[in-house]
Design a protein around this motif. Structure first.
Motif, PDB file in Angstrom:
ATOM      1  N   GLY A 117       4.121   6.652  -0.940  1.00 42.06           N
ATOM      2  CA  GLY A 117       4.743   7.073   0.301  1.00 42.06           C
ATOM      3  C   GLY A 117       6.067   6.400   0.580  1.00 42.06           C
TER       4      GLY A 117
ATOM      5  N   VAL B 213       2.382   1.642  -3.509  1.00 37.98           N
ATOM      6  CA  VAL B 213       1.408   2.034  -4.525  1.00 37.98           C
ATOM      7  C   VAL B 213       0.971   3.489  -4.343  1.00 37.98           C
ATOM      8  CG1 VAL B 213      -0.939   1.614  -5.349  1.00 37.98           C
ATOM      9  CG2 VAL B 213       0.587  -0.297  -4.946  1.00 37.98           C
ATOM     10  N   LYS B 214       0.761   3.895  -3.105  1.00 42.28           N
ATOM     11  CA  LYS B 214       0.300   5.260  -2.848  1.00 42.28           C
ATOM     12  C   LYS B 214       1.415   6.292  -2.987  1.00 42.28           C
ATOM     13  CE  LYS B 214      -3.471   3.862   0.142  1.00 42.28           C
ATOM     14  NZ  LYS B 214      -4.009   3.828   1.496  1.00 42.28           N
TER      15      LYS B 214
ATOM     16  N   GLN C  80       0.825  -1.205   0.000  1.00 43.35           N
ATOM     17  CA  GLN C  80       0.000   0.000   0.000  1.00 43.35           C
ATOM     18  C   GLN C  80       0.865   1.264   0.000  1.00 43.35           C
ATOM     19  OE1 GLN C  80      -3.271   0.280  -0.383  1.00 43.35           O
ATOM     20  NE2 GLN C  80      -3.422  -1.952  -0.555  1.00 43.35           N
ATOM     21  N   ALA C  81       1.930   1.274   0.809  1.00 45.42           N
ATOM     22  CA  ALA C  81       2.819   2.438   0.848  1.00 45.42           C
ATOM     23  C   ALA C  81       3.540   2.622  -0.481  1.00 45.42           C
ATOM     24  CB  ALA C  81       3.832   2.282   1.976  1.00 45.42           C
TER      25      ALA C  81
END
Length: 98
Positions: free
Chosen positions: A15, A12-13, A9-10
């Motif tokens: 971050g 892909v987003k 998730q980090a």
């Protein structure tokens, strides 16, 4: 959420950089290898530990089996630390006829 999902998730987003994600995944792989190895050694101790009623022959067989499991546990730690559990197969061109 698992650690792998959090890293994904980090990544892909936006971050987390790809290098940081790769480093964190490598740390997780090493931790997993260490945990599996510890479990393997604990099970080997349970299965092949010496008992006071063992004869010398049984004691030697148990020691040999425990040694084999210990070697497998050491290989597991080394393989997960390096990140190369197997060799990567050669990737051929799917458009090729050979």
């Amino acid at each position: 959420m698992s650690a792998y999902s959090a890293i994904y998730q980090a990544l892909v987003k936006g971050g987390m950089s790809a290098t940081e994600a790769a480093n964190r995944l490598g740390e997780l792989r090493s931790e997993t290898g260490a945990e599996l190895s510890a479990g393997l050694l604990a099970r080997a101790t349970e299965m092949y530990g010496q008992k006071p009623t063992d004869s010398n022959a049984v004691r030697r067989r148990r020691t040999a089996r425990f040694g084999a499991v210990r070697d497998a546990a050491q290989w597991l730690i080394a393989a997960t630390a390096s990140g190369r559990l197997t060799t990567t197969p050669h990737q051929r061109d799917p458009r090729s006829n050979t």
